[in-house]
Design an enzyme around this catalytic site. Sequence first.
Site, PDB file in Angstrom:
ATOM      1  N   LYS A 182       0.856  -1.072   0.193  1.00 51.56           N
ATOM      2  CA  LYS A 182      -0.089   0.044  -0.039  1.00 51.56           C
ATOM      3  C   LYS A 182       1.057   1.310   0.085  1.00 51.56           C
ATOM      4  O   LYS A 182       1.524   1.542   0.917  1.00 51.56           O
ATOM      5  CB  LYS A 182      -1.070  -0.143   1.397  1.00 51.56           C
ATOM      6  CG  LYS A 182      -1.552   1.433   1.700  1.00 51.56           C
ATOM      7  CD  LYS A 182      -2.377   1.747   0.562  1.00 51.56           C
ATOM      8  CE  LYS A 182      -3.155   3.074   1.149  1.00 51.56           C
ATOM      9  NZ  LYS A 182      -2.202   4.097   1.436  1.00 51.56           N
ATOM     10  N   GLY A 239       4.610   3.813  11.718  1.00 57.95           N
ATOM     11  CA  GLY A 239       4.164   4.979  11.648  1.00 57.95           C
ATOM     12  C   GLY A 239       3.707   5.139  13.180  1.00 57.95           C
ATOM     13  O   GLY A 239       4.198   4.780  14.058  1.00 57.95           O
ATOM     14  N   SER A 240       2.386   5.812  13.058  1.00 53.74           N
ATOM     15  CA  SER A 240       1.844   6.472  14.506  1.00 53.74           C
ATOM     16  C   SER A 240       1.343   5.270  15.181  1.00 53.74           C
ATOM     17  O   SER A 240       0.997   4.208  14.718  1.00 53.74           O
ATOM     18  CB  SER A 240       0.856   7.472  14.289  1.00 53.74           C
ATOM     19  OG  SER A 240      -0.301   6.831  13.701  1.00 53.74           O
ATOM     20  N   GLY A 243      -2.478   4.730  14.322  1.00 52.75           N
ATOM     21  CA  GLY A 243      -2.554   3.937  12.934  1.00 52.75           C
ATOM     22  C   GLY A 243      -2.186   2.432  13.010  1.00 52.75           C
ATOM     23  O   GLY A 243      -2.986   1.589  12.509  1.00 52.75           O
ATOM     24  N   GLY A 244      -1.154   2.265  13.925  1.00 56.26           N
ATOM     25  CA  GLY A 244      -0.693   0.836  14.133  1.00 56.26           C
ATOM     26  C   GLY A 244      -1.617  -0.138  14.611  1.00 56.26           C
ATOM     27  O   GLY A 244      -2.119  -0.922  14.533  1.00 56.26           O
ATOM     28  N   GLU A 263       5.637  -1.021  14.186  1.00 58.15           N
ATOM     29  CA  GLU A 263       6.580  -0.202  14.793  1.00 58.15           C
ATOM     30  C   GLU A 263       6.028   1.130  15.027  1.00 58.15           C
ATOM     31  O   GLU A 263       5.930   1.798  13.915  1.00 58.15           O
ATOM     32  CB  GLU A 263       7.947  -0.181  14.016  1.00 58.15           C
ATOM     33  CG  GLU A 263       8.924   0.471  14.773  1.00 58.15           C
ATOM     34  CD  GLU A 263       9.263   1.964  14.211  1.00 58.15           C
ATOM     35  OE1 GLU A 263       8.735   2.850  14.829  1.00 58.15           O
ATOM     36  OE2 GLU A 263       9.855   2.085  13.256  1.00 58.15           O
ATOM     37  N   CYS A 300      11.379   7.823  14.205  1.00 56.17           N
ATOM     38  CA  CYS A 300      10.922   6.964  15.329  1.00 56.17           C
ATOM     39  C   CYS A 300      11.956   6.812  16.593  1.00 56.17           C
ATOM     40  O   CYS A 300      11.741   6.522  17.508  1.00 56.17           O
ATOM     41  CB  CYS A 300      10.598   5.587  14.827  1.00 56.17           C
ATOM     42  SG  CYS A 300      11.656   4.728  13.761  1.00 56.17           S
ATOM     43  N   GLU A 393       4.674  10.875  22.296  1.00 54.56           N
ATOM     44  CA  GLU A 393       5.451  11.075  21.392  1.00 54.56           C
ATOM     45  C   GLU A 393       5.039  12.247  20.673  1.00 54.56           C
ATOM     46  O   GLU A 393       4.007  12.291  20.276  1.00 54.56           O
ATOM     47  CB  GLU A 393       5.662  10.011  20.288  1.00 54.56           C
ATOM     48  CG  GLU A 393       6.814  10.417  19.298  1.00 54.56           C
ATOM     49  CD  GLU A 393       6.798   9.269  18.175  1.00 54.56           C
ATOM     50  OE1 GLU A 393       7.642   9.250  17.587  1.00 54.56           O
ATOM     51  OE2 GLU A 393       5.830   8.219  17.911  1.00 54.56           O
TER      52      GLU A 393
END
Length: 526
Positions: A182, A239-240, A243-244, A263, A300, A393
Amino acid sequence: MNTKNIVACSYVEGSDKKFTGVEASTGNKLEGEFSTATQQDIDSALNAATAAFNVYKNTGNFKKAAFLTAIINELNAIGEVLVARAVQESGLPLARLQGELGRTTGQLKMFADLLEEGSWVEAIIDNALPDRKPLPRSDIRRMLIPIGPVVVFGASNFPLAFSVAGGDTASALASGCPVVVKAHAAHPGTSALVGEAIVKAAKQCDIPEGVFSLLYDDAYEVGSQLVKHPETRAVTFTGSYKGGMALVKLAQERKEPIPVFAEMGSINPVLLLPGALDTSAESIAAKYAGSITLGAGQFCTNPGLLIAVKSASLDVFKTALVSAIEQVPSATMLTKGICENYHNLSKNILAENGITVLAESKVTNAELINQSAAKVVEVSAATFLSNPKFQEEIFGPYSLLVVADDEAERLAVVKALEGQLTVTLMAADNELAQYTELVSALQNITGRIILNGVPTGVEVCAAMQHGGPFPATNDSRFTSVGATAVYRFVRPFAWQDWDNALLPDELKNGNPLNIWRKVDNKWTKD
């Protein structure tokens, strides 16, 4: 540049819904219209991946290695054009992206070498013991085998190394799994160029077409459908946290739950021990001003938390850090949304009780959009412990200095921390001998401890661990960087009492591949 979706190494139109790439520093539209993938595209890509899997999983290691090498050659052939497009779409500097292209091809080379050596499959053989009393033992042989089609989500902050041909794709292909990528909506043009390179490499090496697909979407629907699709066997995401975890939830709600390797970043605490500050306060400050602001803080592994005990040496460090941060020029952030989120979160944190601004840089490129402004703020350890918001974060050039009254209070801060990708210790020679309890506590919350360095910059090698306890990742047993990333996409499988001729070469008598194997509890190449 072909802007169509790639389904099983063929270009298809997609839907009537189209979007364009955007130049990060100006907001101007870039060349090329990209069509959102349809449900038919998603079905076709994953059905083709499943069909291809039955062939690709049995493809020899040397042929798979040749495929990865061909991708390297195709990427190098378009390197100048590829990097130029990535600069436009990400706002990252040219030198950074040239280095990232090298990292991308280096990862592919690492996995090609892993395949050619061959021992990564962890072959184990327990020979039959027909005369064993009271019962004989069967001949049992085990190795790792691939699990099936993998969905890879491109990452916003690494348009090459964590994207279409990045570490997730490279490790999945090395394991024997087809990949459906994607593309990240922030760099569709970069993704298209890389996708074309992979298609060319697959055709050169006679790889089954369903092994690779690339789908576009500037929203969330395509990604959601890919995770929920019954043919998907694993998902990777960088990502965030939000989202994860959304992907983890989707995967768990399936009739057949599948692994998601997410991650999700961390604040990467840095512990400034007194001996280090006494001898090197100013140089440490300079080093960390660079690390905090590197790439506009969009890593990250950005050092988002500094922890120290109050002292005169800490005051020297703070003065030097303030001076260095205030001189840092602004930089273009990856997207409008990321920039707005950074400014909103950093503004909101300043509204919390007990926080003090130590340093803030100025926007130096007023003619450009999406500009960062570095911030370093300070709280007491007691205030930090009382407010969980300080552990969140803030993705960008931001760091929080936590000042403890004594070592006991610093240890309390450490024990209150959530899971992290990295922890760094800045210590003088022989100083760590005094901090065994602190080091032990740190080991419980992270995947990697760095001594006297900076967390930004993740080496791609066999020993690297890029993953940590939740919420840094959702599964701390694995890494998304380094050679062992391949183990996310395999499972153990055993053959019992099979004729030698029917076994895979990795398990045959005589060891035809000359790999390391564990035979009757001894590692050998015999």
